[in-house]
Design an enzyme around this catalytic site. Structure first.
Site, short mmCIF file in Angstrom:
data_model
loop_
_atom_site.label_atom_id
_atom_site.label_comp_id
_atom_site.label_asym_id
_atom_site.label_seq_id
_atom_site.Cartn_x
_atom_site.Cartn_y
_atom_site.Cartn_z
N LYS A 16 78.08 13.36 59.02
CA LYS A 16 79.01 12.23 59.01
C LYS A 16 79.94 12.30 57.81
O LYS A 16 80.84 11.47 57.67
CB LYS A 16 78.23 10.92 58.96
CG LYS A 16 77.38 10.65 60.18
CD LYS A 16 76.77 9.26 60.09
CE LYS A 16 75.65 9.03 61.09
NZ LYS A 16 76.03 9.20 62.48
N THR A 62 74.47 20.33 51.49
CA THR A 62 73.29 19.67 52.07
C THR A 62 72.27 20.71 52.49
O THR A 62 72.40 21.91 52.16
CB THR A 62 73.71 18.69 53.20
OG1 THR A 62 72.56 17.98 53.62
CG2 THR A 62 74.34 19.41 54.38
N LYS A 66 70.79 23.11 48.67
CA LYS A 66 70.96 22.40 47.39
C LYS A 66 70.40 23.16 46.19
O LYS A 66 70.92 23.05 45.09
CB LYS A 66 70.31 21.00 47.47
CG LYS A 66 71.06 20.06 48.40
CD LYS A 66 70.45 18.67 48.37
CE LYS A 66 71.06 17.79 49.45
NZ LYS A 66 70.52 16.44 49.44
N ASP A 102 72.68 12.11 44.76
CA ASP A 102 71.72 11.50 45.70
C ASP A 102 70.99 10.31 45.08
O ASP A 102 70.84 9.26 45.73
CB ASP A 102 70.68 12.54 46.15
CG ASP A 102 71.25 13.53 47.14
OD1 ASP A 102 72.19 13.17 47.88
OD2 ASP A 102 70.77 14.68 47.18
N GLY A 129 59.21 16.71 47.93
CA GLY A 129 60.12 17.82 48.24
C GLY A 129 61.49 17.55 47.65
O GLY A 129 61.65 16.74 46.73
N TYR A 213 68.22 8.51 58.45
CA TYR A 213 69.07 7.54 59.13
C TYR A 213 69.36 8.05 60.53
O TYR A 213 69.10 9.21 60.84
CB TYR A 213 70.39 7.33 58.36
CG TYR A 213 71.20 8.59 58.20
CD1 TYR A 213 71.03 9.39 57.09
CD2 TYR A 213 72.11 9.00 59.19
CE1 TYR A 213 71.74 10.57 56.96
CE2 TYR A 213 72.82 10.17 59.04
CZ TYR A 213 72.64 10.95 57.94
OH TYR A 213 73.32 12.12 57.81
P1 ATR Z 1 62.97 17.79 51.78
O1 ATR Z 1 63.93 18.64 51.07
O2 ATR Z 1 63.54 17.10 53.00
O3 ATR Z 1 62.23 16.83 50.89
P2 ATR Z 1 60.75 19.62 51.76
O4 ATR Z 1 61.14 20.12 50.42
O5 ATR Z 1 60.30 20.60 52.79
O6 ATR Z 1 61.91 18.81 52.44
O7 ATR Z 1 59.61 18.52 51.56
C1 ATR Z 1 59.08 17.85 52.63
C2 ATR Z 1 58.20 16.71 52.10
O8 ATR Z 1 57.69 15.95 53.20
C3 ATR Z 1 57.00 17.18 51.33
O9 ATR Z 1 56.67 16.21 50.35
C4 ATR Z 1 55.91 17.25 52.42
O10 ATR Z 1 54.59 17.17 51.95
P3 ATR Z 1 53.83 18.52 51.45
O11 ATR Z 1 54.34 18.81 50.08
O12 ATR Z 1 52.39 18.17 51.47
O13 ATR Z 1 54.19 19.59 52.46
C5 ATR Z 1 56.27 16.00 53.20
N1 ATR Z 1 55.80 16.00 54.58
C6 ATR Z 1 56.24 16.75 55.61
N2 ATR Z 1 55.61 16.43 56.76
C7 ATR Z 1 54.73 15.43 56.45
C8 ATR Z 1 53.80 14.65 57.21
N3 ATR Z 1 53.65 14.84 58.52
N4 ATR Z 1 53.10 13.68 56.56
C9 ATR Z 1 53.26 13.48 55.23
N5 ATR Z 1 54.13 14.19 54.46
C10 ATR Z 1 54.86 15.14 55.06
#
Ligand code: ATR
Length: 266
Positions: A16, A62, A66, A102, A129, A213
């Site tokens: 968007k 994005t 990043k 952010d 993450g 969102y």
């Molecule tokens: P982003 O950049 O969107 O934060 P990421 O770096 O891959 O993506 O991180 C994803 C986050 O969502 C992590 O904190 C992950 O937990 P883990 O560190 O244990 O992997 C969390 N996450 C992903 N799926 C999840 C789920 N089903 N339940 C709880 N936490 C989840």
């Protein structure tokens, strides 16, 4: 001449950001164009440098670039360093300035749009993450009573919380605790999952905030079922864009009409 900006991501077609920045430009009378560029997964750096070569003045970055943008920057803001990630690049005098808007976007959405002041409140950040990393420092700067980072993989929460100088741990550490603001920065919503929170995690009058969102999430449904006020990440999206616009142009656009426009367009 019209100044060129772009957002880089992969995928990017859903973005968007071009609409948001076109609206900001119209509103403030700034002469700029803003496009979405899908960089190949292994070619982010060259894509950005080509864009700069062709006259680009700055860019948003994005998922999943990043961290690469952080490495590409020749100078970085304090908030980019704190996040370990860059979502805004500005090309100036041969330098590539890296910033991260952010966290400011989240805080501005909370304070200005949702009228939630983090000062003195107990805040729970779910996830450790990239999405969580960007918002810790700006939240701590608002002097909450507490910021706790909870993550499925507990050691990552402890690592991240050490960066923010707060506490963190696994979801089991949440047992018996209550918070005034719970922010879902996990990727759980993407898979239609609910982060495993205790049933009574929300303090009376709490706000549940999902950074995602564009769709209802199990997290927001969980909060609603408990009568808790909810917010999705659309406000944060527009606010981080406004902060980037300010970094580039030195002008602050109005965000409320743009948030309203995007909500209506759904
Ligand atoms: P982003 O950049 O969107 O934060 P990421 O770096 O891959 O993506 O991180 C994803 C986050 O969502 C992590 O904190 C992950 O937990 P883990 O560190 O244990 O992997 C969390 N996450 C992903 N799926 C999840 C789920 N089903 N339940 C709880 N936490 C989840």
């Amino acid at each position: 001449m019209t100044d060129r900006y772009a957002v880089f991501g992969n995928p990017i077609s859903h973005s968007k950001s071009p609409r948001i920045h076109a609206e900001f430009a119209r509103q403030t009378g700034q002469d700029l164009g803003y496009e979405a560029i899908e960089a190949p997964l292994d070619d982010f750096r060259a894509s950005v440098l080509r864009f700069r070569e062709a006259g680009g003045r700055g860019a948003n970055v994005t998922v999943p670039f990043k961290e690469q943008a952080f490495l590409l920057a020749t100078q970085r803001s304090e908030r980019a360093d704190a996040a370990g990630a860059v979502n805004t690049l500005k090309f100036e005098d041969g330098e590539i300035l890296g910033d991260n808007t952010d966290g400011a976007g989240l805080v501005n959405d909370l304070v200005a749009n949702l009228k939630f002041d983090p000062a003195g409140r107990r805040i729970l950040l779910l996830g450790a993450g990239g999405a969580a990393r960007g918002v810790g420092l700006p939240l701590m700067e608002r002097q909450p009573a507490e910021l706790f980072v909870a993550n499925r993989t507990a050691y990552k929460a402890r690592e991240l919380s050490a960066r923010f100088d707060c506490y963190g741990g696994g979801f089991e550490a949440l047992e018996g605790r209550q918070f005034d603001l719970v922010i879902n920065a996990t990727a759980a919503s993407l898979a239609g999952d609910l982060p495993p929170m205790p049933d009574d995690i929300f303090a009376p009058g709490a706000l549940a905030y999902d950074m995602m969102y564009g769709r209802d999430t199990p997290f927001l449904a969980f909060a609603r079922e408990r009568g808790v006020r909810t917010a999705d990440g659309l406000g944060m999206l527009v606010e981080q864009a406004a902060e980037a616009f300010y970094v580039w142009r030195g002008v602050r656009p109005q965000t409320a009409p743009v948030i309203a426009m995007l909500r209506e367009a759904r």
